[in-house]
Scaffold this motif. Sequence first.
Motif, short mmCIF file in Angstrom:
data_model
loop_
_atom_site.label_atom_id
_atom_site.label_comp_id
_atom_site.label_asym_id
_atom_site.label_seq_id
_atom_site.Cartn_x
_atom_site.Cartn_y
_atom_site.Cartn_z
N GLY A 175 0.81 -1.21 0.00
CA GLY A 175 0.00 0.00 0.00
C GLY A 175 0.84 1.26 0.00
N HIS A 176 1.97 1.21 0.71
CA HIS A 176 2.83 2.39 0.81
C HIS A 176 3.47 2.70 -0.54
CE1 HIS A 176 5.00 5.21 3.46
NE2 HIS A 176 5.92 5.16 2.52
N VAL A 177 3.92 1.66 -1.23
CA VAL A 177 4.53 1.87 -2.55
C VAL A 177 3.53 2.46 -3.52
CG1 VAL A 177 5.52 0.70 -4.55
CG2 VAL A 177 6.29 0.10 -2.26
N GLU A 178 2.31 1.90 -3.51
CA GLU A 178 1.30 2.38 -4.45
C GLU A 178 0.90 3.82 -4.15
OE1 GLU A 178 -1.82 -0.56 -4.18
OE2 GLU A 178 -1.13 -1.48 -6.04
N LYS A 179 0.83 4.18 -2.86
CA LYS A 179 0.34 5.51 -2.49
C LYS A 179 1.43 6.57 -2.55
CE LYS A 179 -2.49 7.79 1.01
NZ LYS A 179 -3.24 7.62 2.27
N TYR A 180 2.63 6.24 -2.05
CA TYR A 180 3.68 7.25 -1.92
C TYR A 180 4.86 7.03 -2.85
CZ TYR A 180 1.17 8.21 2.42
OH TYR A 180 0.21 8.49 3.34
N GLY A 181 5.01 5.82 -3.40
CA GLY A 181 6.09 5.59 -4.33
C GLY A 181 7.44 5.35 -3.69
N CYS A 182 7.51 5.07 -2.40
CA CYS A 182 8.80 4.78 -1.78
C CYS A 182 8.71 3.50 -0.96
CB CYS A 182 9.29 5.95 -0.92
SG CYS A 182 8.29 6.31 0.52
N TYR A 183 9.86 2.94 -0.65
CA TYR A 183 9.99 1.65 0.00
C TYR A 183 10.52 1.85 1.41
CZ TYR A 183 9.39 0.02 -4.75
OH TYR A 183 8.88 -0.20 -6.00
N PRO A 184 9.66 1.91 2.42
CA PRO A 184 10.08 2.29 3.78
C PRO A 184 10.83 1.20 4.53
CG PRO A 184 7.77 1.71 3.79
CD PRO A 184 8.20 1.67 2.36
N ASN A 185 10.93 0.00 3.96
CA ASN A 185 11.60 -1.09 4.68
C ASN A 185 12.97 -1.43 4.11
OD1 ASN A 185 10.76 -2.25 2.28
ND2 ASN A 185 10.07 -4.17 3.21
N ARG A 186 13.54 -0.57 3.29
CA ARG A 186 14.86 -0.84 2.74
C ARG A 186 15.93 -0.76 3.82
NH1 ARG A 186 14.90 2.18 -3.22
NH2 ARG A 186 13.92 0.43 -4.31
N LYS A 187 16.88 -1.68 3.76
CA LYS A 187 17.99 -1.72 4.72
C LYS A 187 19.08 -0.77 4.21
CE LYS A 187 16.84 -6.39 6.25
NZ LYS A 187 17.29 -7.79 6.40
N ILE A 188 18.97 0.46 4.63
CA ILE A 188 19.79 1.54 4.07
C ILE A 188 21.28 1.30 4.27
CG2 ILE A 188 20.24 4.00 4.08
CD1 ILE A 188 17.47 3.25 2.99
N ALA A 189 21.68 0.99 5.50
CA ALA A 189 23.10 0.79 5.77
C ALA A 189 23.68 -0.34 4.94
CB ALA A 189 23.32 0.54 7.26
#
Length: 231
Positions: free
Chosen positions: A181-195
């Motif tokens: 739902g987050h990807v479809e609504k906002y276009g970003c991936y909030p669970n990416r392991k940034i480090a």
Amino acid sequence: WDRCPVAAQLAAGGEALPVGAHPERHFRRLGEKVGFDCPIRRVQVWHRALQTPAQQRAEGDVLEVAIGSGRNFSYYNSAKVRSVTGVDFSRAMLEVADGKRAELQPIPLKLKLAHSQRLDFQDGAFDTVVDTFGICSFEEPVEALREMRRVLKDDGQVLLLEHGASNWEMVQGLLNRSIHGHVEKYGCYPNRKIAALVREAGLHIVLDERKHFGTTYVLVCRKSAPVLEEE
């Protein structure tokens, strides 16, 4: 946030994520809204609280990737920064940023239409590379980070203010469950392991600060790990 393009990626568990629209088309639509920030408005508060110490580290010739509408301009210190070059793939956002040159004065500003994973600059061109809340939405995050590393001088620094995977199991579970739902609504991936993505790109993290249950990252990176001298 100034960027949140939708991209076809895979979730951490390997499940295909939805593709709502082509990244550029999605963001051009958002870019038409002058001063757009991603709909999670509390990020503006995070940005003010976190960006100042990170941005004050910037020095020399600075490249800001995914510069968006230029919301970082007021944080650059003219006593330390010689120039700022900003890139973004959204022409509408660059036009907004161009109208904010006064916020950056007396630091000279150059703006360029470009993709984060294909930076049209020579190797080792910049003393500092900055990205804020971009890795969550880059179509090819590791390639983008490798490009940041490539254009960085050997003794330069990459400054990242990002959001991503939490180090709290319960919070990470919520991020994983809401990813579609987050990807479809906002276009970003909030669970990416940034480090992990930063390290995969070959950058060496010298400062890793976390806030908001570990989901907000302040990272200071070097091009390579220091070479230890033999005794």
